[in-house]
Design an enzyme around this catalytic site. Structure first.
Site, PDB file in Angstrom:
ATOM      1  N   ASP A 144      45.404 125.416  38.855  1.00  0.00           N
ATOM      2  CA  ASP A 144      46.241 125.815  39.994  1.00  0.00           C
ATOM      3  C   ASP A 144      46.866 124.599  40.691  1.00  0.00           C
ATOM      4  O   ASP A 144      46.169 123.650  41.069  1.00  0.00           O
ATOM      5  CB  ASP A 144      45.352 126.587  40.995  1.00  0.00           C
ATOM      6  N   HIS A 170      37.943 127.759  43.411  1.00  0.00           N
ATOM      7  CA  HIS A 170      38.720 127.899  44.646  1.00  0.00           C
ATOM      8  C   HIS A 170      38.958 129.362  44.969  1.00  0.00           C
ATOM      9  O   HIS A 170      39.060 130.205  44.076  1.00  0.00           O
ATOM     10  CB  HIS A 170      40.043 127.129  44.563  1.00  0.00           C
TER      11      HIS A 170
HETATM   12 CO    CO Z   1      42.533 129.153  40.060  1.00  0.00          CO
END
Ligand code: CO
Length: 218
Positions: A44, A98
């Site tokens: 990400d 996360h």
């Molecule tokens: Co992620």
């Protein structure tokens, strides 16, 4: 250069800034890397490893994939871990999950996205393992947060069970495995009290997973 010239401009400014503070920074770095930490995190774009912990080039060995997954047949991830542990002799491995992870959300929403669905099967396995408790969490955001946490916890266990980590512990090598989670909304890391320095401490993972499911960790 036809495209992305702005990135080269930014790169020159970045390198100049570092050199201003330490003129020999890059020449020293060119000789060798001696990171003490391996970071395994999500691909990400909002979770950039070095930036989050404020570390410079050379201080963090990094592996990222979608949803920070450690799979025992993933030669890429295992090679990174083996090189980091056996050759670089890192003292810490951080698995950083996360909140708001798109890979985890896709599983919860049963969303189809193509080839990546095969990779996300690993997250689905985590979901299925804890399905009974997870499904009883009525609020979607809380269920989502909990699966993000549980995914990180499961990947810590997977990592601890790799031959590389097991062998390092067997020969008495100093190596701690940490499980952290990052919140995109506030830029802060959260420690879930997972710090495993030997096989005898692996039960710590089950305790944390149990607490997360009982809502005791928030
Ligand atoms: Co992620």
């Amino acid at each position: 250069m036809r495209l992305l010239k702005n990135l080269f401009d930014k790169n020159r400014a970045w390198a100049a800034d570092i050199k201003k503070r330490d003129p020999d920074f890059f020449s020293k770095l060119a000789h060798q890397q001696q990171p003490e930490i391996l970071w395994i995190g999500c691909s990400d774009a909002r979770v950039p490893a070095n930036d989050i912990v404020g570390l410079l080039p050379g201080e963090l060995f990094v592996h990222r994939n979608v949803a920070n997954v450690v799979v025992h047949t993933d030669l890429n991830c295992l090679s990174v871990v083996q090189f980091a542990v056996d050759v670089l002799k890192v003292k810490h491995i951080i698995i950083c999950g996360h909140y708001g992870c798109g890979g985890v959300k896709a599983v919860l929403q049963n969303r189809e996205m193509g080839l990546i669905d095969n990779w996300l099967r690993h997250i689905e396995d985590v979901y299925l393992k804890y399905r009974g408790k997870l499904d009883s969490i009525a609020d979607f955001e809380r269920r989502f947060d909990t699966l993000c946490e549980l995914n990180m916890v499961e990947q810590v266990e997977n990592l601890c069970r790799t031959t590389v980590v097991q062998n390092a512990w067997k020969i008495g090598q100093e190596l701690a495995v940490h499980g952290w989670i990052y919140r995109v909304e506030d830029g802060l890391l959260r420690d879930l009290d997972i710090c495993i320095t030997g096989m005898s401490e692996i039960s710590m993972i089950y305790n944390v997973a149990g607490k997360l499911l009982n809502g005791e960790k928030r």
